[in-house]
Structures are given as structure tokens and as C-alpha cells.
Motif scaffolding. Sequence first.
Motif, PDB file in Angstrom:
ATOM      1  N   LYS A  90       0.832  -1.197   0.000  1.00  0.00           N
ATOM      2  CA  LYS A  90       0.000   0.000   0.000  1.00  0.00           C
ATOM      3  C   LYS A  90       0.872   1.254   0.000  1.00  0.00           C
ATOM      4  N   GLY A  91       0.357   2.280  -0.672  1.00  0.00           N
ATOM      5  CA  GLY A  91       1.008   3.593  -0.635  1.00  0.00           C
ATOM      6  C   GLY A  91       0.037   4.579  -0.001  1.00  0.00           C
ATOM      7  N   LYS A  92       0.129   5.855  -0.414  1.00  0.00           N
ATOM      8  CA  LYS A  92      -0.791   6.874   0.116  1.00  0.00           C
ATOM      9  C   LYS A  92      -2.153   6.743  -0.547  1.00  0.00           C
ATOM     10  N   GLY A  93      -3.213   6.735   0.235  1.00  0.00           N
ATOM     11  CA  GLY A  93      -4.570   6.712  -0.311  1.00  0.00           C
ATOM     12  C   GLY A  93      -4.802   5.513  -1.210  1.00  0.00           C
ATOM     13  N   GLU A  94      -5.140   5.792  -2.478  1.00  0.00           N
ATOM     14  CA  GLU A  94      -5.409   4.703  -3.433  1.00  0.00           C
ATOM     15  C   GLU A  94      -4.137   4.277  -4.178  1.00  0.00           C
ATOM     16  N   GLN A  95      -3.009   4.839  -3.791  1.00  0.00           N
ATOM     17  CA  GLN A  95      -1.763   4.477  -4.479  1.00  0.00           C
ATOM     18  C   GLN A  95      -1.222   3.144  -3.976  1.00  0.00           C
ATOM     19  N   ARG A  96      -0.593   2.413  -4.892  1.00  0.00           N
ATOM     20  CA  ARG A  96       0.046   1.142  -4.551  1.00  0.00           C
ATOM     21  C   ARG A  96       1.443   1.126  -5.171  1.00  0.00           C
ATOM     22  N   VAL A  97       2.344   0.378  -4.540  1.00  0.00           N
ATOM     23  CA  VAL A  97       3.720   0.289  -5.042  1.00  0.00           C
ATOM     24  C   VAL A  97       3.995  -1.159  -5.427  1.00  0.00           C
ATOM     25  N   CYS A  98       4.527  -1.356  -6.627  1.00  0.00           N
ATOM     26  CA  CYS A  98       4.895  -2.700  -7.091  1.00  0.00           C
ATOM     27  C   CYS A  98       6.411  -2.776  -7.201  1.00  0.00           C
ATOM     28  N   LYS A  99       6.986  -3.799  -6.614  1.00  0.00           N
ATOM     29  CA  LYS A  99       8.444  -3.984  -6.667  1.00  0.00           C
ATOM     30  C   LYS A  99       8.754  -5.326  -7.324  1.00  0.00           C
ATOM     31  N   ILE A 100       9.732  -5.339  -8.218  1.00  0.00           N
ATOM     32  CA  ILE A 100      10.170  -6.611  -8.817  1.00  0.00           C
ATOM     33  C   ILE A 100      10.949  -7.358  -7.736  1.00  0.00           C
ATOM     34  N   PHE A 101      10.408  -8.470  -7.314  1.00  0.00           N
ATOM     35  CA  PHE A 101      11.036  -9.246  -6.246  1.00  0.00           C
ATOM     36  C   PHE A 101      12.013 -10.260  -6.835  1.00  0.00           C
ATOM     37  N   ASP A 102      11.624 -10.808  -8.014  1.00  0.00           N
ATOM     38  CA  ASP A 102      12.491 -11.783  -8.680  1.00  0.00           C
ATOM     39  C   ASP A 102      12.045 -11.892 -10.139  1.00  0.00           C
ATOM     40  N   ALA A 103      12.980 -11.791 -11.066  1.00  0.00           N
ATOM     41  CA  ALA A 103      12.680 -11.964 -12.489  1.00  0.00           C
ATOM     42  C   ALA A 103      13.973 -12.270 -13.226  1.00  0.00           C
ATOM     43  N   PRO A 104      13.930 -13.207 -14.208  1.00  0.00           N
ATOM     44  CA  PRO A 104      15.178 -13.577 -14.897  1.00  0.00           C
ATOM     45  C   PRO A 104      15.676 -12.513 -15.865  1.00  0.00           C
ATOM     46  N   ASN A 105      14.772 -11.640 -16.351  1.00  0.00           N
ATOM     47  CA  ASN A 105      15.181 -10.703 -17.418  1.00  0.00           C
ATOM     48  C   ASN A 105      14.832  -9.253 -17.111  1.00  0.00           C
ATOM     49  N   LEU A 106      14.472  -8.964 -15.852  1.00  0.00           N
ATOM     50  CA  LEU A 106      14.097  -7.583 -15.508  1.00  0.00           C
ATOM     51  C   LEU A 106      14.955  -7.078 -14.352  1.00  0.00           C
ATOM     52  N   PRO A 107      15.395  -5.822 -14.422  1.00  0.00           N
ATOM     53  CA  PRO A 107      16.172  -5.276 -13.303  1.00  0.00           C
ATOM     54  C   PRO A 107      15.269  -4.998 -12.103  1.00  0.00           C
ATOM     55  N   GLU A 108      15.839  -4.985 -10.923  1.00  0.00           N
ATOM     56  CA  GLU A 108      15.038  -4.661  -9.737  1.00  0.00           C
ATOM     57  C   GLU A 108      14.613  -3.205  -9.824  1.00  0.00           C
ATOM     58  N   GLY A 109      13.394  -2.955  -9.422  1.00  0.00           N
ATOM     59  CA  GLY A 109      12.897  -1.580  -9.475  1.00  0.00           C
ATOM     60  C   GLY A 109      11.507  -1.508  -8.897  1.00  0.00           C
ATOM     61  N   GLU A 110      10.978  -0.297  -8.827  1.00  0.00           N
ATOM     62  CA  GLU A 110       9.634  -0.094  -8.279  1.00  0.00           C
ATOM     63  C   GLU A 110       8.823   0.791  -9.212  1.00  0.00           C
ATOM     64  N   ALA A 111       7.502   0.609  -9.163  1.00  0.00           N
ATOM     65  CA  ALA A 111       6.600   1.482  -9.909  1.00  0.00           C
ATOM     66  C   ALA A 111       5.414   1.806  -9.018  1.00  0.00           C
ATOM     67  N   VAL A 112       4.944   3.044  -9.110  1.00  0.00           N
ATOM     68  CA  VAL A 112       3.774   3.462  -8.325  1.00  0.00           C
ATOM     69  C   VAL A 112       2.590   3.581  -9.274  1.00  0.00           C
ATOM     70  N   PHE A 113       1.456   3.012  -8.873  1.00  0.00           N
ATOM     71  CA  PHE A 113       0.239   3.138  -9.682  1.00  0.00           C
ATOM     72  C   PHE A 113      -0.916   3.407  -8.726  1.00  0.00           C
ATOM     73  N   GLN A 114      -2.079   3.697  -9.283  1.00  0.00           N
ATOM     74  CA  GLN A 114      -3.226   3.907  -8.401  1.00  0.00           C
ATOM     75  C   GLN A 114      -4.413   3.077  -8.878  1.00  0.00           C
ATOM     76  N   ILE A 115      -5.309   2.755  -7.945  1.00  0.00           N
ATOM     77  CA  ILE A 115      -6.498   1.978  -8.255  1.00  0.00           C
ATOM     78  C   ILE A 115      -7.667   2.950  -8.397  1.00  0.00           C
ATOM     79  N   THR A 116      -8.329   2.895  -9.551  1.00  0.00           N
ATOM     80  CA  THR A 116      -9.478   3.766  -9.804  1.00  0.00           C
ATOM     81  C   THR A 116     -10.677   2.887 -10.175  1.00  0.00           C
ATOM     82  N   THR A 117     -11.827   3.511 -10.403  1.00  0.00           N
ATOM     83  CA  THR A 117     -13.003   2.732 -10.830  1.00  0.00           C
ATOM     84  C   THR A 117     -12.743   2.077 -12.182  1.00  0.00           C
TER      85      THR A 117
END
Length: 345
Positions: A310-337
Motif C-alpha cells: 500500500k502507498g498513500k490513499g489509493e496508491q500502490r507500489v509494485c516492486k520486482i522481487f524476482d525476475a530472470p530478465n528484468l532489473p530490480e525496481g519499483e513502480a507506483v500506480f493507483q487503483i481507480t473505478t
Amino acid sequence: MAPSKQHYDEGGQLQLMEPDRVEEEEECFESIDKLISQGINAGDVKKLQDAGIYTCNGLMMHTKKSLTGIKGLSEAKVDKICEAAEKLLSQGFMTGSDLLIKRKSVVRITTGSQALDELLGGGIETLCITEAFGEFRSGKTQLAHTLCVSTQLPLHMHGGNGKVAYIDTEGTFRPERIVPIAERFGMDANAVLDNIIYARAYTYEHQYNLLLGLAAKMAEEPFRLLIVDSVIALFRVDFSGRGELAERQQKLAQMLSRLTKIAEEFNVAVYITNQVIADPGGGMFITDPKKPAGGHVLAHAATIRLMLRKGKGEQRVCKIFDAPNLPEGEAVFQITTGGLMDVKD
């Protein structure tokens, strides 16, 4: 609005694809019926179909021991069937260049959020299992609902141009939630819902049997996404205590193996959600002592693991925990209707 719908009405077909893409799609798997041309009895092919095997690719993913367990198939018949299937498929080694060409058939399905798509290298991939884990209300099921719609978009709109299968173990799928998401993408909500097949599973055995039955549907119609929400819930209920842990993990491994085979056999994306468990042994220096359930068995089976929080309000944070071809990183998105979206400044 209207042109999108028109795209969409044709969406179940393959007309929307580029000509070379159509060929790739058709070559995705060899139907089990082709064994008849190799001299296999039609009755034996019917027995394989009754056991949930509809493609030669799927047949080669079974051991001879499990095939002889099918009623009416002797060891001699199984040997003959496997020999015929091997003639139709090239099951040996290939060069890295050939594999790179083969990987071009991978479809990446948009999540609805551009920031999350960029983190994932384009979206949720076919041919592999993507696992999302996090606490309740972290956005796992909301991502599943958004993918139910975005998978049906044409390829040029970063969709998957295919149908969706949804196995629900927690009773959290809401068809009325699909309606505003479909409207956001300019699609006909009724047509979108018609292209989603849904099943509610109550035991881990029921969950596994539903996966076996999916092969028949996927061999006939263009599916592009399979969702299991959540993959672990029923195993945590049906097995209790350390005494049953070994058996639970073995059954879980079998089911995850089945999911991997479905992903590779039919070129579908498999999206599974997972729960978290408290990790009191994590130590006092870890700020958030929680880890995904399922242990090493689930960790090794999932190709891409995403941690949602969970982030602030309707915001959520996604983190790459494990992937063979993707660098570690984070992205913030929000949930709307309208499903998952980028955060508006």
C-alpha cells in the motif's frame, strides 16, 4: 468509442494480427488429432482427450508412467503414441538464435498503468507464471480484474487479443467491477464478460481438476490469460500443521507444474496471486517481517515475482522481487473505478 468496439467484436478472431503473427499463432501447438495420421487408433486419441490431453505438446509433458495410468492404454500403446508425437514435434536442442526467434511469439499484456508496464518490460508476459504477493488490499485482485479486460484488447493496443480463464479460490471476483474497466478501454462490457470463463474452487483437488479441464477449452478457443486468485489459499486450509507440510508442498508443486505447462503449451500468460505470512524469524532490523507463502516450491515455480504494498490513499507500489530478465525496481500506480492507472500528479 465505436471503432474500439468494432476492433473488439473481431477480437476473438485472429484477423487483427499481422500476417506473420497469424502463422506463429497457428504453429503454437499441434492438435492431438494429428496422431491419427501417424497410424494411432482414433479410440486411443479419444482416451487421451478424456484424460485432458488435447495437444501433442501437452502429451510430451506427461511421463510414460502417468500415461499408462489412463484406462485402456497399455505400455506398448503408450510407447507407440509417444513415438508418433515425437515425429510431429522437434523436442531436442535448438540454438540460442532459434530460441530468440521463438520468443518473439511472447505477447505482453498491458496492466493499464504505463509505469507498471515499463517496470515489467511491456506488461504481463505469456509463456510464464507471474506471481503477485502482498497483504490484503494491496491491489492483487484489482490487477487481476484489469487484466481480464486488457487481455481482450487487440495486439496493437498492447492487449492479448484473447479470452480469459479465472479460477477464484477466495470468492473475490466481481463481474460488476469489470463493467467500468471495460468502459474505460472503450469496450462493450457484455462482450468482455462473455469472453471470461469463471470457476469457483473450494478444495485444492477441485482447483487441480479445473486446470485439467481447461486444456479442452484452450485447444479450441484463443485464450491468452489464466488467473488463479489465490493460488495458496486452499492449500493453507486443506493441510494443517507441520505433519502435513511435506504433502502440501508436493501437491502444490504438482499444481504449479501444471500451470507452467499450460503457459507453455498454449502461449498464455498465467497470473497468480499469493498471500503473505508473518516471519518472526526475520530479525529486529527488518522493517516489514512478512514473506510470501508457499516456501521455496512456489518461489522456484513463479518466473516473475511482484511484491505489492500500500502507498498513500489509493496508491500502490509494485516492486520486482524476482525476475530472470528484468532489473530490480519499483513502480507506483493507483487503483481507480476504471482499474489500474498511472498516478496523476
